[in-house]
Design a protein around this motif. Structure first.
Motif, PDB file in Angstrom:
ATOM      1  N   THR A  82      53.516 119.543  78.565  1.00 33.31           N
ATOM      2  CA  THR A  82      54.682 118.709  78.845  1.00 33.31           C
ATOM      3  C   THR A  82      55.919 119.581  79.052  1.00 33.31           C
ATOM      4  OG1 THR A  82      53.810 116.855  77.569  1.00 33.31           O
ATOM      5  CG2 THR A  82      56.187 116.897  77.930  1.00 33.31           C
ATOM      6  N   HIS A  83      56.735 119.220  80.053  1.00 41.77           N
ATOM      7  CA  HIS A  83      57.989 119.917  80.333  1.00 41.77           C
ATOM      8  C   HIS A  83      59.134 119.026  79.842  1.00 41.77           C
ATOM      9  CE1 HIS A  83      55.568 122.511  82.907  1.00 41.77           C
ATOM     10  NE2 HIS A  83      55.074 121.407  83.452  1.00 41.77           N
ATOM     11  N   VAL A  84      59.814 119.463  78.785  1.00 40.69           N
ATOM     12  CA  VAL A  84      60.916 118.681  78.219  1.00 40.69           C
ATOM     13  C   VAL A  84      62.226 119.278  78.699  1.00 40.69           C
ATOM     14  CG1 VAL A  84      61.953 117.751  76.126  1.00 40.69           C
ATOM     15  CG2 VAL A  84      59.481 118.188  76.194  1.00 40.69           C
ATOM     16  N   VAL A  85      62.924 118.546  79.551  1.00 38.04           N
ATOM     17  CA  VAL A  85      64.189 119.025  80.117  1.00 38.04           C
ATOM     18  C   VAL A  85      65.351 118.447  79.317  1.00 38.04           C
ATOM     19  CG1 VAL A  85      65.610 119.181  82.195  1.00 38.04           C
ATOM     20  CG2 VAL A  85      63.109 119.165  82.385  1.00 38.04           C
ATOM     21  N   SER A  86      65.508 117.136  79.395  1.00 35.68           N
ATOM     22  CA  SER A  86      66.544 116.427  78.638  1.00 35.68           C
ATOM     23  C   SER A  86      65.963 115.091  78.214  1.00 35.68           C
ATOM     24  CB  SER A  86      67.795 116.227  79.496  1.00 35.68           C
ATOM     25  OG  SER A  86      68.765 115.460  78.808  1.00 35.68           O
ATOM     26  N   GLY A  87      65.313 115.091  77.078  1.00 34.50           N
ATOM     27  CA  GLY A  87      64.630 113.894  76.597  1.00 34.50           C
ATOM     28  C   GLY A  87      63.810 114.246  75.379  1.00 34.50           C
ATOM     29  N   THR A  88      62.876 113.347  75.009  1.00 35.63           N
ATOM     30  CA  THR A  88      62.141 113.491  73.765  1.00 35.63           C
ATOM     31  C   THR A  88      60.643 113.347  73.988  1.00 35.63           C
ATOM     32  OG1 THR A  88      63.999 112.554  72.514  1.00 35.63           O
ATOM     33  CG2 THR A  88      61.843 112.566  71.430  1.00 35.63           C
ATOM     34  N   GLU A  89      59.889 114.270  73.391  1.00 36.28           N
ATOM     35  CA  GLU A  89      58.450 114.097  73.251  1.00 36.28           C
ATOM     36  C   GLU A  89      58.175 113.817  71.777  1.00 36.28           C
ATOM     37  OE1 GLU A  89      54.154 116.227  74.276  1.00 36.28           O
ATOM     38  OE2 GLU A  89      55.952 117.473  74.084  1.00 36.28           O
ATOM     39  N   TYR A  90      57.663 112.618  71.500  1.00 39.39           N
ATOM     40  CA  TYR A  90      57.384 112.195  70.117  1.00 39.39           C
ATOM     41  C   TYR A  90      55.875 112.139  69.959  1.00 39.39           C
ATOM     42  CZ  TYR A  90      57.751 109.564  65.732  1.00 39.39           C
ATOM     43  OH  TYR A  90      57.662 109.170  64.409  1.00 39.39           O
ATOM     44  N   VAL A  91      55.357 112.866  68.971  1.00 43.53           N
ATOM     45  CA  VAL A  91      53.918 112.954  68.774  1.00 43.53           C
ATOM     46  C   VAL A  91      53.560 112.324  67.431  1.00 43.53           C
ATOM     47  CG1 VAL A  91      51.900 114.449  68.806  1.00 43.53           C
ATOM     48  CG2 VAL A  91      53.964 115.117  70.070  1.00 43.53           C
ATOM     49  N   GLU A  92      52.849 111.212  67.498  1.00 41.05           N
ATOM     50  CA  GLU A  92      52.425 110.498  66.300  1.00 41.05           C
ATOM     51  C   GLU A  92      51.293 111.268  65.620  1.00 41.05           C
ATOM     52  OE1 GLU A  92      52.884 108.514  63.572  1.00 41.05           O
ATOM     53  OE2 GLU A  92      53.777 107.152  65.054  1.00 41.05           O
ATOM     54  N   ALA A  93      51.105 111.034  64.323  1.00 35.22           N
ATOM     55  CA  ALA A  93      49.982 111.632  63.613  1.00 35.22           C
ATOM     56  C   ALA A  93      48.684 111.231  64.300  1.00 35.22           C
ATOM     57  CB  ALA A  93      49.977 111.180  62.154  1.00 35.22           C
ATOM     58  N   GLY A  94      47.821 112.215  64.546  1.00 32.53           N
ATOM     59  CA  GLY A  94      46.581 111.957  65.271  1.00 32.53           C
ATOM     60  C   GLY A  94      46.689 112.205  66.753  1.00 32.53           C
ATOM     61  N   GLY A  95      47.903 112.336  67.263  1.00 34.93           N
ATOM     62  CA  GLY A  95      48.122 112.724  68.657  1.00 34.93           C
ATOM     63  C   GLY A  95      48.215 114.235  68.777  1.00 34.93           C
ATOM     64  N   THR A  96      48.152 114.728  70.018  1.00 38.23           N
ATOM     65  CA  THR A  96      48.191 116.175  70.245  1.00 38.23           C
ATOM     66  C   THR A  96      49.149 116.521  71.372  1.00 38.23           C
ATOM     67  OG1 THR A  96      45.879 116.443  69.548  1.00 38.23           O
ATOM     68  CG2 THR A  96      46.843 118.225  70.852  1.00 38.23           C
ATOM     69  N   ALA A  97      50.040 117.469  71.091  1.00 39.54           N
ATOM     70  CA  ALA A  97      50.861 118.083  72.131  1.00 39.54           C
ATOM     71  C   ALA A  97      50.331 119.497  72.319  1.00 39.54           C
ATOM     72  CB  ALA A  97      52.324 118.111  71.724  1.00 39.54           C
ATOM     73  N   ASN A  98      49.658 119.722  73.424  1.00 34.26           N
ATOM     74  CA  ASN A  98      49.043 121.013  73.700  1.00 34.26           C
ATOM     75  C   ASN A  98      49.886 121.777  74.703  1.00 34.26           C
ATOM     76  OD1 ASN A  98      47.160 123.124  73.818  1.00 34.26           O
ATOM     77  ND2 ASN A  98      46.105 122.164  75.542  1.00 34.26           N
ATOM     78  N   GLY A  99      50.826 122.557  74.186  1.00 42.31           N
ATOM     79  CA  GLY A  99      51.730 123.310  75.045  1.00 42.31           C
ATOM     80  C   GLY A  99      52.953 122.498  75.404  1.00 42.31           C
ATOM     81  N   VAL A 100      54.137 123.027  75.064  1.00 40.69           N
ATOM     82  CA  VAL A 100      55.402 122.366  75.387  1.00 40.69           C
ATOM     83  C   VAL A 100      56.332 123.388  76.015  1.00 40.69           C
ATOM     84  CG1 VAL A 100      57.388 121.093  74.507  1.00 40.69           C
ATOM     85  CG2 VAL A 100      55.137 120.767  73.455  1.00 40.69           C
ATOM     86  N   ASP A 101      56.893 123.022  77.161  1.00 39.15           N
ATOM     87  CA  ASP A 101      57.816 123.895  77.877  1.00 39.15           C
ATOM     88  C   ASP A 101      59.201 123.249  77.861  1.00 39.15           C
ATOM     89  OD1 ASP A 101      59.088 125.701  79.513  1.00 39.15           O
ATOM     90  OD2 ASP A 101      58.127 125.011  81.361  1.00 39.15           O
ATOM     91  N   PHE A 102      60.136 123.887  77.156  1.00 40.19           N
ATOM     92  CA  PHE A 102      61.517 123.390  77.119  1.00 40.19           C
ATOM     93  C   PHE A 102      62.250 123.954  78.332  1.00 40.19           C
ATOM     94  CE2 PHE A 102      60.183 122.939  72.740  1.00 40.19           C
ATOM     95  CZ  PHE A 102      60.809 121.775  72.309  1.00 40.19           C
TER      96      PHE A 102
END
Length: 267
Positions: free
Chosen positions: A188-208
């Motif tokens: 996910t590419h986060v520019v100006s906003g929010t990535e919210y990851v609930e328990a049990g979810g996965t964020a695999n690689g984050v690019d600010f």
């Protein structure tokens, strides 16, 4: 409308039926409550009530409130406008360049390419459905159910719920990507906003990609892969977790927390 035949400006009222055979062409049809089946091609159809369905090719249709477009049987629809109160269903078919002001469902075998989800519109992507290049404006929603896949979505102030798999989503304009339990968000590419990851979810690689990105982790173990381009102004929030100590060697961050020890890679 038989093979080689054409029909122009047909009006299909309630109880009426138009069948466009393979090789047939219908232009500027108006459906006020009847039914159109497209085996050939149709352009400029207005669905003000009733349904347009088929495995042929529909171009430039407008689906008004109370109307429905069903794209199936290997068919395609290009440049459809779905107004508020209108509905587009895609299963074993492909839609391209839909302007969505109403509701869209993409089910097994369905593909939606370059959909624009406007304010008040909702796109539901079911198991086996896929999207590519969706843009979600403020007030719009894309819901990815378990077993669905999206690639290269842009959350431009809108909201994306991930219960399936989201690849290379860009979050900008104050938008939100919410990764639910069982959901996976890759790169996910986060520019100006929010990535919210609930328990049990996965964020695999984050690019600010900007300086106003926010990553919220309900569980620290939900973050895998590499954190890229993290800068002053960006935020990583570990919800309900207390950090007791940390160690950072320039590329690896190790945290000792109330929930255990966790390591993250930075680039």
């Amino acid at each position: 409308v038989a093979d080689g035949g054409t029909a122009e400006g047909t009006v299909i009222n309630t109880g009426g039926f138009q069948y466009v055979d393979a090789g047939g062409t219908a232009t500027d049809t108006v459906i006020t409550g009847g039914y159109q089946f497209i085996g050939g091609s149709a352009s400029g159809t207005t669905v003000g009530g009733g349904q347009s369905e088929g495995g042929g090719v529909s171009t430039g249709a407008t689906v008004q409130s109370g109307g429905a477009q069903h794209v199936s049987y290997g068919g395609s629809a290009i440049g459809t406008t779905v107004e508020a109160g209108g509905f587009q269903a895609v299963y074993n078919g492909t839609v391209t360049d839909t302007h969505l002001g109403g509701d869209q469902q993409v089910q097994a075998g369905g593909v939606a390419i370059h959909t624009l989800i406007a304010s008040g519109a909702t796109a539901y992507i079911g198991t086996g459905g896929t999207t590519d290049g969706t843009v979600i404006d403020a007030g719009g929603l894309q819901y990815l159910a378990a077993g669905s896949t999206s690639t290269d979505s842009v959350v431009n102030g809108g909201f994306e719920y991930v219960g399936g798999t989201a690849n290379s989503t860009t979050v900008d304009g104050g938008g939100t990507q919410y990764v639910g339990s069982g959901g996976v968000a890759n790169d996910t590419h986060v520019v100006s906003g929010t990535e919210y990851v609930e328990a049990g979810g996965t964020a695999n690689g984050v690019d600010f990609e900007g300086t106003a990105g926010i990553l919220v982790l309900k569980s620290p173990s939900s973050l895998t892969g590499t954190i890229s381009n993290f800068e002053l102004g960006d935020t990583i929030d570990l919800v309900d977790i207390s950090v007791t100590s940390f160690d950072f060697d320039g590329s690896s961050l190790t945290l000792s927390t109330s929930g255990g020890n966790f390591s993250y890679q930075f680039a």
